[in-house]
Design a protein around this motif. Structure first.
Motif, PDB file in Angstrom:
ATOM      1  N   UNK A   1       0.829  -1.208   0.000  1.00  0.00           N
ATOM      2  CA  UNK A   1       0.000   0.000   0.000  1.00  0.00           C
ATOM      3  C   UNK A   1       0.862   1.256   0.000  1.00  0.00           C
ATOM      4  N   UNK A   2       1.963   1.217   0.739  1.00  0.00           N
ATOM      5  CA  UNK A   2       2.873   2.369   0.786  1.00  0.00           C
ATOM      6  C   UNK A   2       3.495   2.631  -0.577  1.00  0.00           C
ATOM      7  N   UNK A   3       3.942   1.562  -1.234  1.00  0.00           N
ATOM      8  CA  UNK A   3       4.550   1.701  -2.564  1.00  0.00           C
ATOM      9  C   UNK A   3       3.551   2.301  -3.558  1.00  0.00           C
ATOM     10  N   UNK A   4       2.287   1.910  -3.442  1.00  0.00           N
ATOM     11  CA  UNK A   4       1.253   2.436  -4.341  1.00  0.00           C
ATOM     12  C   UNK A   4       0.941   3.897  -4.027  1.00  0.00           C
ATOM     13  N   UNK A   5       0.868   4.240  -2.732  1.00  0.00           N
ATOM     14  CA  UNK A   5       0.408   5.573  -2.330  1.00  0.00           C
ATOM     15  C   UNK A   5       1.455   6.659  -2.533  1.00  0.00           C
ATOM     16  N   UNK A   6       2.744   6.327  -2.473  1.00  0.00           N
ATOM     17  CA  UNK A   6       3.788   7.355  -2.588  1.00  0.00           C
ATOM     18  C   UNK A   6       3.660   8.140  -3.897  1.00  0.00           C
ATOM     19  N   UNK A   7       3.636   7.500  -5.074  1.00  0.00           N
ATOM     20  CA  UNK A   7       3.502   8.303  -6.308  1.00  0.00           C
ATOM     21  C   UNK A   7       2.164   9.024  -6.407  1.00  0.00           C
ATOM     22  N   UNK A   8       1.101   8.437  -5.877  1.00  0.00           N
ATOM     23  CA  UNK A   8      -0.215   9.097  -5.927  1.00  0.00           C
ATOM     24  C   UNK A   8      -0.178  10.421  -5.184  1.00  0.00           C
ATOM     25  N   UNK A   9       0.376  10.414  -3.979  1.00  0.00           N
ATOM     26  CA  UNK A   9       0.421  11.631  -3.164  1.00  0.00           C
ATOM     27  C   UNK A   9       1.389  12.653  -3.754  1.00  0.00           C
TER      28      UNK A   9
ATOM     29  N   UNK B   1       2.283  13.020  -6.912  1.00  0.00           N
ATOM     30  CA  UNK B   1       1.699  13.588  -8.125  1.00  0.00           C
ATOM     31  C   UNK B   1       0.573  14.558  -7.774  1.00  0.00           C
ATOM     32  N   UNK B   2      -0.232  14.217  -6.774  1.00  0.00           N
ATOM     33  CA  UNK B   2      -1.393  15.042  -6.420  1.00  0.00           C
ATOM     34  C   UNK B   2      -0.995  16.327  -5.704  1.00  0.00           C
ATOM     35  N   UNK B   3       0.005  16.270  -4.801  1.00  0.00           N
ATOM     36  CA  UNK B   3       0.310  17.428  -3.961  1.00  0.00           C
ATOM     37  C   UNK B   3       1.758  17.882  -4.012  1.00  0.00           C
ATOM     38  N   UNK B   4       2.667  17.012  -4.424  1.00  0.00           N
ATOM     39  CA  UNK B   4       4.075  17.357  -4.367  1.00  0.00           C
ATOM     40  C   UNK B   4       4.598  17.212  -2.943  1.00  0.00           C
ATOM     41  N   UNK B   5       5.914  17.310  -2.768  1.00  0.00           N
ATOM     42  CA  UNK B   5       6.502  17.096  -1.439  1.00  0.00           C
ATOM     43  C   UNK B   5       6.355  18.286  -0.489  1.00  0.00           C
ATOM     44  N   UNK B   6       6.060  19.472  -1.009  1.00  0.00           N
ATOM     45  CA  UNK B   6       6.009  20.677  -0.167  1.00  0.00           C
ATOM     46  C   UNK B   6       4.879  20.574   0.852  1.00  0.00           C
TER      47      UNK B   6
END
Length: 306
Positions: free
Chosen positions: A202-210, A212-217
């Protein structure tokens, strides 16, 4: 050997240990609403999902490294763990978030409580040891009705809203039921390994989703009290809870494990009454009694004595 001889025996009633695990799991997941209520005030829901599964996965990886068993047991099932992660975390969480933007919490709770119904239908079609029975159908119907009664006037206020939102929440319940069918393929794997595999995927899937959606900032800008709530949500209501959950699936079966969705709203209301000073209304008590009657009906032993 005949087909009848090869068929798996039908599961009997849950043991007292199974019931204790089910009630404990319901209490833990009911308490997760308290942690989430604090955390979501400063963390976006999708980021909250990422932190929840990532912290829990890291904690369980550390646990396995120190105490065992080895996480290498999960590696041959890597593809199946991603299916489990999608059906048990990513898809239902996303559908629930989408549906709740248009529907009230009461309707969401009732639709979520239909998970045992979908699980029973799928188990009847796909398994040999968890078939339909009158007491399971009647008990689940009583449980869903009890959930609706417990919501009370708030349910009527939230009955409006678009059809797609109701389908989204129903789809989340169906996704949980599918996840329980996937879980049956991990027979023989220890519960901590299954929980770790699911949360890592689940973590591997969610990292790119988040990202892409919000960026690291701003992802880590929450205040210390919010991070404390986040840790409670991840460590108690996710890492420990999923070990308990998969252990319950192995010992009691998928249909019985799905009954936790009937207990979660009860525990959330009772915890609010006990620790937050929230008032307990008569319709809430009546709904809890209906849910309790539903669980007794599903167990079947009391009616069997009569």
């Amino acid at each position: 050997m005949t087909i009848a001889a090869r068929a798996a025996p039908t599961r009997g009633p849950m043991t007292l240990k199974d019931w204790a695990q089910l009630l404990l799991l319901g209490a833990i997941w009911g308490g997760s609403f308290f942690f989430a209520r604090v955390a979501v005030s400063e963390i976006h829901p999708l980021a909250l999902v990422l932190f929840r599964v990532a912290i829990a996965a890291a904690a369980l990886q550390l646990y396995l490294a120190v105490r065992g068993p080895s996480f290498r047991l999960a590696l041959p099932h890597a593809g199946l763990f991603f299916v489990l992660a999608l059906t048990n975390n990513v898809i239902p969480f996303s559908l629930i978030f989408a549906g709740q933007t248009e529907l009230g919490a009461g309707v969401a709770s009732v639709l979520n409580a239909t998970t045992p119904f979908w699980t029973l239908i799928l188990a009847n079609a796909l398994t040999t040891d968890e078939k339909l029975s009158w007491n399971k159908l009647a008990g689940i119907a009583l449980g869903v009705a009890g959930t609706a009664v417990m919501i009370g006037p708030g349910l009527l206020a939230g009955l409006g809203g678009p059809v797609w939102a109701k389908f989204a929440l129903s789809g989340a319940s169906l996704s949980y039921a599918v996840a329980l069918m996937v879980t049956r393929h991990f027979k023989g794997l220890p519960s901590p390994v299954i929980a770790t595999g699911q949360l890592t995927a689940s973590t591997i899937i969610m990292i790119p989703i988040v990202l892409i959606a919000y960026g690291p900032a701003g992802l880590f800008s929450a205040s210390p009290p919010v991070w404390a709530a986040m840790l409670g949500l991840a460590l108690l209501s996710t890492a420990f809870a999923y070990i308990l959950y998969f252990n319950l699936v192995a010992s009691a079966g998928v249909t019985n494990a799905s009954l936790v969705t009937l207990i979660v709203p009860v525990s959330a209301v009772l915890l609010g009454f006990l620790f937050l000073g929230e008032r307990l209304a008569l319709f809430e008590i009546g709904g809890m009694m209906l849910i309790g009657l539903g669980l007794v009906t599903i167990d079947g032993r009391l009616f069997g004595r009569w």
